[in-house]
Design a protein around this motif. Structure first.
Motif, PDB file in Angstrom:
ATOM      1  N   ALA A 172       0.838  -1.193   0.000  1.00 31.40           N
ATOM      2  CA  ALA A 172       0.000   0.000   0.000  1.00 31.40           C
ATOM      3  C   ALA A 172       0.876   1.246   0.000  1.00 31.40           C
ATOM      4  O   ALA A 172       2.060   1.212   0.341  1.00 31.40           O
ATOM      5  N   LEU A 173       0.284   2.368  -0.356  1.00 34.02           N
ATOM      6  CA  LEU A 173       1.063   3.601  -0.508  1.00 34.02           C
ATOM      7  C   LEU A 173       1.555   4.132   0.836  1.00 34.02           C
ATOM      8  O   LEU A 173       2.702   4.585   0.935  1.00 34.02           O
ATOM      9  N   ALA A 174       0.720   4.095   1.877  1.00 39.09           N
ATOM     10  CA  ALA A 174       1.131   4.648   3.180  1.00 39.09           C
ATOM     11  C   ALA A 174       2.334   3.900   3.771  1.00 39.09           C
ATOM     12  O   ALA A 174       3.314   4.541   4.191  1.00 39.09           O
ATOM     13  N   PRO A 175       2.340   2.546   3.830  1.00 35.69           N
ATOM     14  CA  PRO A 175       3.557   1.855   4.299  1.00 35.69           C
ATOM     15  C   PRO A 175       4.767   2.112   3.414  1.00 35.69           C
ATOM     16  O   PRO A 175       5.904   2.177   3.904  1.00 35.69           O
ATOM     17  N   ALA A 176       4.552   2.258   2.110  1.00 32.15           N
ATOM     18  CA  ALA A 176       5.671   2.545   1.209  1.00 32.15           C
ATOM     19  C   ALA A 176       6.297   3.900   1.540  1.00 32.15           C
ATOM     20  O   ALA A 176       7.529   4.052   1.533  1.00 32.15           O
ATOM     21  N   LEU A 177       5.462   4.894   1.848  1.00 38.85           N
ATOM     22  CA  LEU A 177       5.993   6.204   2.243  1.00 38.85           C
ATOM     23  C   LEU A 177       6.742   6.118   3.559  1.00 38.85           C
ATOM     24  O   LEU A 177       7.749   6.818   3.760  1.00 38.85           O
ATOM     25  N   SER A 178       6.290   5.252   4.477  1.00 33.58           N
ATOM     26  CA  SER A 178       7.006   5.054   5.741  1.00 33.58           C
ATOM     27  C   SER A 178       8.392   4.456   5.488  1.00 33.58           C
ATOM     28  O   SER A 178       9.380   4.839   6.127  1.00 33.58           O
ATOM     29  N   ILE A 179       8.473   3.517   4.564  1.00 37.43           N
ATOM     30  CA  ILE A 179       9.775   2.940   4.211  1.00 37.43           C
ATOM     31  C   ILE A 179      10.687   4.001   3.615  1.00 37.43           C
ATOM     32  O   ILE A 179      11.893   4.053   3.920  1.00 37.43           O
ATOM     33  N   MET A 180      10.149   4.866   2.785  1.00 36.73           N
ATOM     34  CA  MET A 180      10.955   5.920   2.176  1.00 36.73           C
ATOM     35  C   MET A 180      11.486   6.899   3.222  1.00 36.73           C
ATOM     36  O   MET A 180      12.617   7.382   3.127  1.00 36.73           O
ATOM     37  N   LEU A 181      10.685   7.208   4.237  1.00 35.95           N
ATOM     38  CA  LEU A 181      11.161   8.066   5.321  1.00 35.95           C
ATOM     39  C   LEU A 181      12.300   7.391   6.083  1.00 35.95           C
ATOM     40  O   LEU A 181      13.292   8.033   6.452  1.00 35.95           O
ATOM     41  N   GLY A 182      12.177   6.094   6.310  1.00 39.05           N
ATOM     42  CA  GLY A 182      13.256   5.355   6.952  1.00 39.05           C
ATOM     43  C   GLY A 182      14.511   5.324   6.089  1.00 39.05           C
ATOM     44  O   GLY A 182      15.635   5.354   6.615  1.00 39.05           O
ATOM     45  N   ALA A 183      14.329   5.287   4.768  1.00 40.41           N
ATOM     46  CA  ALA A 183      15.485   5.289   3.868  1.00 40.41           C
ATOM     47  C   ALA A 183      16.274   6.592   3.984  1.00 40.41           C
ATOM     48  O   ALA A 183      17.510   6.586   3.924  1.00 40.41           O
ATOM     49  N   ASP A 184      15.578   7.706   4.157  1.00 45.66           N
ATOM     50  CA  ASP A 184      16.276   8.987   4.319  1.00 45.66           C
ATOM     51  C   ASP A 184      17.114   9.002   5.598  1.00 45.66           C
ATOM     52  O   ASP A 184      18.237   9.532   5.612  1.00 45.66           O
ATOM     53  N   VAL A 185      16.585   8.435   6.676  1.00 47.86           N
ATOM     54  CA  VAL A 185      17.350   8.359   7.924  1.00 47.86           C
ATOM     55  C   VAL A 185      18.529   7.399   7.758  1.00 47.86           C
ATOM     56  O   VAL A 185      19.634   7.649   8.257  1.00 47.86           O
ATOM     57  N   ALA A 216       1.225   4.811 -12.499  1.00 45.79           N
ATOM     58  CA  ALA A 216       0.917   5.845 -11.512  1.00 45.79           C
ATOM     59  C   ALA A 216       1.139   5.348 -10.092  1.00 45.79           C
ATOM     60  O   ALA A 216       1.597   6.104  -9.225  1.00 45.79           O
ATOM     61  N   ALA A 217       0.829   4.065  -9.822  1.00 41.69           N
ATOM     62  CA  ALA A 217       1.001   3.526  -8.470  1.00 41.69           C
ATOM     63  C   ALA A 217       2.463   3.546  -8.046  1.00 41.69           C
ATOM     64  O   ALA A 217       2.779   3.824  -6.878  1.00 41.69           O
ATOM     65  N   GLY A 218       3.366   3.260  -8.977  1.00 43.35           N
ATOM     66  CA  GLY A 218       4.787   3.294  -8.643  1.00 43.35           C
ATOM     67  C   GLY A 218       5.309   4.710  -8.483  1.00 43.35           C
ATOM     68  O   GLY A 218       6.130   4.988  -7.605  1.00 43.35           O
ATOM     69  N   ARG A 219       4.825   5.640  -9.300  1.00 44.55           N
ATOM     70  CA  ARG A 219       5.288   7.034  -9.204  1.00 44.55           C
ATOM     71  C   ARG A 219       4.783   7.719  -7.949  1.00 44.55           C
ATOM     72  O   ARG A 219       5.416   8.666  -7.454  1.00 44.55           O
ATOM     73  N   ARG A 220       3.648   7.276  -7.430  1.00 43.89           N
ATOM     74  CA  ARG A 220       3.114   7.914  -6.216  1.00 43.89           C
ATOM     75  C   ARG A 220       4.056   7.757  -5.033  1.00 43.89           C
ATOM     76  O   ARG A 220       4.134   8.639  -4.170  1.00 43.89           O
ATOM     77  N   VAL A 221       4.770   6.638  -4.966  1.00 41.09           N
ATOM     78  CA  VAL A 221       5.673   6.396  -3.832  1.00 41.09           C
ATOM     79  C   VAL A 221       6.767   7.449  -3.789  1.00 41.09           C
ATOM     80  O   VAL A 221       6.989   8.105  -2.759  1.00 41.09           O
ATOM     81  N   MET A 242      -0.822  12.061   3.185  1.00 39.69           N
ATOM     82  CA  MET A 242       0.016  12.229   2.005  1.00 39.69           C
ATOM     83  C   MET A 242      -0.333  11.190   0.936  1.00 39.69           C
ATOM     84  O   MET A 242      -0.315  11.488  -0.267  1.00 39.69           O
ATOM     85  N   ALA A 243      -0.661   9.970   1.364  1.00 42.71           N
ATOM     86  CA  ALA A 243      -1.050   8.930   0.410  1.00 42.71           C
ATOM     87  C   ALA A 243      -2.327   9.329  -0.331  1.00 42.71           C
ATOM     88  O   ALA A 243      -2.426   9.163  -1.557  1.00 42.71           O
ATOM     89  N   ARG A 244      -3.289   9.868   0.386  1.00 37.32           N
ATOM     90  CA  ARG A 244      -4.535  10.302  -0.265  1.00 37.32           C
ATOM     91  C   ARG A 244      -4.274  11.459  -1.228  1.00 37.32           C
ATOM     92  O   ARG A 244      -4.869  11.525  -2.314  1.00 37.32           O
ATOM     93  N   LEU A 245      -3.376  12.365  -0.857  1.00 42.11           N
ATOM     94  CA  LEU A 245      -3.047  13.489  -1.738  1.00 42.11           C
ATOM     95  C   LEU A 245      -2.362  12.996  -3.015  1.00 42.11           C
ATOM     96  O   LEU A 245      -2.672  13.470  -4.118  1.00 42.11           O
ATOM     97  N   CYS A 246      -1.454  12.040  -2.894  1.00 42.00           N
ATOM     98  CA  CYS A 246      -0.748  11.521  -4.070  1.00 42.00           C
ATOM     99  C   CYS A 246      -1.700  10.792  -5.005  1.00 42.00           C
ATOM    100  O   CYS A 246      -1.572  10.894  -6.235  1.00 42.00           O
ATOM    101  N   VAL A 247      -2.652  10.054  -4.447  1.00 43.95           N
ATOM    102  CA  VAL A 247      -3.635   9.367  -5.288  1.00 43.95           C
ATOM    103  C   VAL A 247      -4.481  10.373  -6.053  1.00 43.95           C
ATOM    104  O   VAL A 247      -4.815  10.169  -7.238  1.00 43.95           O
ATOM    105  N   ARG A 248      -4.781  11.483  -5.405  1.00 45.81           N
ATOM    106  CA  ARG A 248      -5.593  12.505  -6.061  1.00 45.81           C
ATOM    107  C   ARG A 248      -4.804  13.231  -7.156  1.00 45.81           C
ATOM    108  O   ARG A 248      -5.345  13.546  -8.221  1.00 45.81           O
ATOM    109  N   LEU A 249      -3.526  13.497  -6.895  1.00 47.67           N
ATOM    110  CA  LEU A 249      -2.720  14.236  -7.857  1.00 47.67           C
ATOM    111  C   LEU A 249      -2.226  13.372  -9.012  1.00 47.67           C
ATOM    112  O   LEU A 249      -2.068  13.855 -10.137  1.00 47.67           O
ATOM    113  N   LEU A 250      -1.959  12.086  -8.736  1.00 42.63           N
ATOM    114  CA  LEU A 250      -1.464  11.174  -9.774  1.00 42.63           C
ATOM    115  C   LEU A 250      -2.491  10.070  -9.991  1.00 42.63           C
ATOM    116  O   LEU A 250      -2.359   8.957  -9.489  1.00 42.63           O
ATOM    117  N   ALA A 251      -3.531  10.386 -10.729  1.00 43.04           N
ATOM    118  CA  ALA A 251      -4.579   9.400 -11.015  1.00 43.04           C
ATOM    119  C   ALA A 251      -4.103   8.456 -12.105  1.00 43.04           C
ATOM    120  O   ALA A 251      -3.321   8.826 -12.985  1.00 43.04           O
TER     121      ALA A 251
END
Length: 593
Positions: free
Chosen positions: A66-79, A221-226, A285-294
């Motif tokens: 799902a998009l929300a866990p993927a964004l959490s992984i990306m935040l961990g990647a920055d750290v 679009a699903a991959g670009r949203r991450v 943020m996941a809901r915003l990305c889905v709306r912006l990248l349909a």
């Protein structure tokens, strides 16, 4: 050297532990904190948040996360990448020659093994440490050159300019880690001020997000949203921190007196605070990305590859798994075409015939995509087992593409010989086609199962089905001959088409059953030849244990005669039709069957 060292470490770790790292990321989605920790761990190993972004975005594109866990992984990647920058700034000059020396020995002596790839990682780590030492030694004479002074004199503390330069350098070097380490080294040498260095660090974080966005541009679009959500988090953090960057030097000076340590500490603190705060907003943020990248439908309607992940090319075993999944998609489309063929035969539906023929374009497109994807897999890094798997995938895709062409031609013949003339099969003939179709679909599914699981018993059963299907085709040819002899009008009108269909079904069945050969060959269950050995007198040698010929075998033996007789009847019927239709135009002779 610094950039090349980070690349070697990233590719080496992915080749050795790529499957394990992807498994960790795919299983760590039960809650945001676990996903965050997985991102830190994986990025710490590969030393590249961009590599983690490629893996996670491919999961998102395939619908595996799902998009929300993927964004959490990306935040961990920055750290994770910030922590690695902190570790690499320690005084490790004594470790560099040891890492390079032992890495070269293991890599050259055991190149194709896991130990050899770990030696490659060791070489990369040694190059990173050595590069940092060389940069420190080279900055002193650099600062004395007039041209260098003019160059760095442009970085006078303009916040937006310095940030953009930091982002550009991170994109050019393909690593925010390399950009931050170089910035810390320049700051320690007095080439740039501390404020400029902090702006470059903020820009490097923003540049890594932009780089990930560019590398994922080819995904859906699903991959670009991450990566888009990760970029928005970085942009928001940048906009919040930049207005207060004038006060940042005092804060980092309090953390450390050394400029290099102060820059890296700021990098860690900035990413840690930003990512922990943003972790609470992954769902919005996941809901915003889905709306912006349909998701947009494909303009041409052609099916696109779904599992051919570009980031997995550095991990041959994972690349083969992706190609296998895409090949199974081809098999599913072939099954749809078979079902569409039977529906057209029964109902004379022209629209369904058109759709069935269009599906062959999807098969051709996926075949080309899988073929080109496999050609990019490094054959040098394939084990013997993976090399055989590579060959099996190529062979099956070729057979499925050929099967799609055969089905398309069968649909065209049904349209031209049956639908256009408003003909129909006899009840017995249609039942024979339905029976063969049902067994054909079953054998296709069994063949795909053998290809996926390489089960010996299933392969043996598939070969038995091939022999049985061949006998069934001969038997149905003989029964069709009996209907012709009985002057069945429907059988006479559709004789040529009927025989072509069951003959093409036998060819399709042979293509589907070909997946059994590699499995049987590995098990030593194949004979070199189907020919029976002859004695010295030249006469055939009969097996005393062979079963006696029964009525069913005699029926099968007459099938070849049936096929020839039916063909003769077809020629006679065509000649009769041509005599009623009048003389043919010049230049278009009547076809000879």
């Amino acid at each position: 050297m610094l950039i090349w060292g980070t690349h070697i470490v990233r590719t080496g770790v992915l080749r050795v532990y790529g499957a394990d790292l992807r498994r960790i990321l795919s299983h760590s989605i039960s809650n945001r904190f676990l996903a965050f920790a997985a991102g830190v761990l994986v990025t710490g190993l590969v030393q590249s948040s961009n590599a983690t972004a490629l893996i996670v975005s491919s999961f998102g594109a395939q619908g595996l996360i799902a998009l929300a866990p993927a964004l959490s992984i990306m935040l961990g990647a920055d750290v994770g990448t910030a922590l690695m920058a902190r570790i690499l700034t320690f005084d490790l000059h004594w470790l560099s020659p040891l890492l390079i020396f032992f890495g070269v020995i293991f890599f050259l002596s055991r190149k194709q093994t896991r130990a050899g790839q770990l030696g490659r990682v060791s070489i990369g780590l040694g190059l990173i440490i050595l590069a940092l030492q060389l940069i420190v030694g080279a900055t002193t004479p650099m600062t004395e050159a007039a041209g260098v002074k003019v160059l760095f004199g442009s970085l006078t503390g303009d916040v937006m300019l310095d940030t953009l330069i930091g982002a550009l350098f991170a994109m050019v070097s393909y690593s925010s880690l390399a950009a931050v380490l170089l910035t810390a080294t320049l700051a320690s040498s007095g080439v740039i001020s501390l404020k400029v260095a902090l702006c470059l660090v903020i820009g490097a974080n923003l540049g890594s997000g932009m780089l990930a966005m560019l590398t994922s541009a080819g995904q859906n679009a699903a991959g670009r949203r991450v990566v888009f959500g990760s970029l928005l988090f970085k942009l928001i953090g940048c906009l919040i921190v930049l207005p207060f960057v004038d006060y940042a030097p005092m804060l980092v000076s309090w953390l450390s007196d050394a400029p290099a340590q102060a820059v890296v500490n700021f990098h860690v603190l900035y990413n840690l605070v930003r990512c922990v705060v943003c972790l609470a907003f992954t769902e919005p943020m996941a809901r915003l990305c889905v709306r912006l990248l349909a998701e947009k439908p494909e303009a041409d309607g052609v099916t696109r590859p779904r599992h051919l992940d570009e980031s997995a090319l550095e991990m041959p075993s994972l690349a083969l798994a992706n190609a296998t999944r895409e090949t199974l998609r081809m098999g599913d489309i072939i099954e749809q075409m078979l079902n569409g063929l039977l529906f057209v035969i029964k109902s004379n539906d022209v629209a369904r015939a058109r759709e069935t023929r269009r599906l062959d374009d999807d098969v051709d497109h996926l075949y080309t995509a899988v073929k080109m994807y496999l050609t990019r897999v490094s054959r040098e890094n394939l084990s013997e087992q993976d090399s055989r798997r590579w060959t099996d995938i190529i062979s099956l895709t070729i057979n499925l593409e050929h099967a799609g062409d055969i089905i398309e031609r069968m649909v065209v013949e049904v349209e031209e010989k049956k639908i256009s003339h408003k003909l129909s099969f006899s009840e017995a003939g249609l039942q024979e086609i339905c029976d063969m179709h049902a067994r054909l679909v079953t054998n296709l599914q069994l063949g795909l199962s053998v290809f996926l699981n390489t089960d010996l018993k299933s392969a043996q059963r598939l070969m038995a089905e091939k022999e049985s299907f061949r006998d069934l085709e001969r038997a149905y040819s003989y029964t069709h001959l009996n209907r012709l002899a009985g002057q069945s009008v429907q059988s006479i009108e559709t004789s040529s088409l009927h025989l072509d269909i069951i003959s093409d079904m036998k060819r399709l069945n042979s293509l589907f059953c070909s997946t059994a050969y590699p499995v049987l060959d590995d098990a030593g269950a194949l004979r070199k030849s189907r020919m029976r050995d002859k004695p010295k007198d030249g006469k055939d040698m009969k097996d005393p244990k062979a079963p006696k010929e029964n009525k069913a075998s005699k029926l099968v033996a007459l099938a070849d005669v049936a096929t020839a007789a039916a063909g003769a009847a077809s020629i006679a019927r065509d000649d009769n039709e041509s005599s009623h239709d009048g003389p043919e135009p010049a230049g278009h002779p009547h076809p000879v069957r």
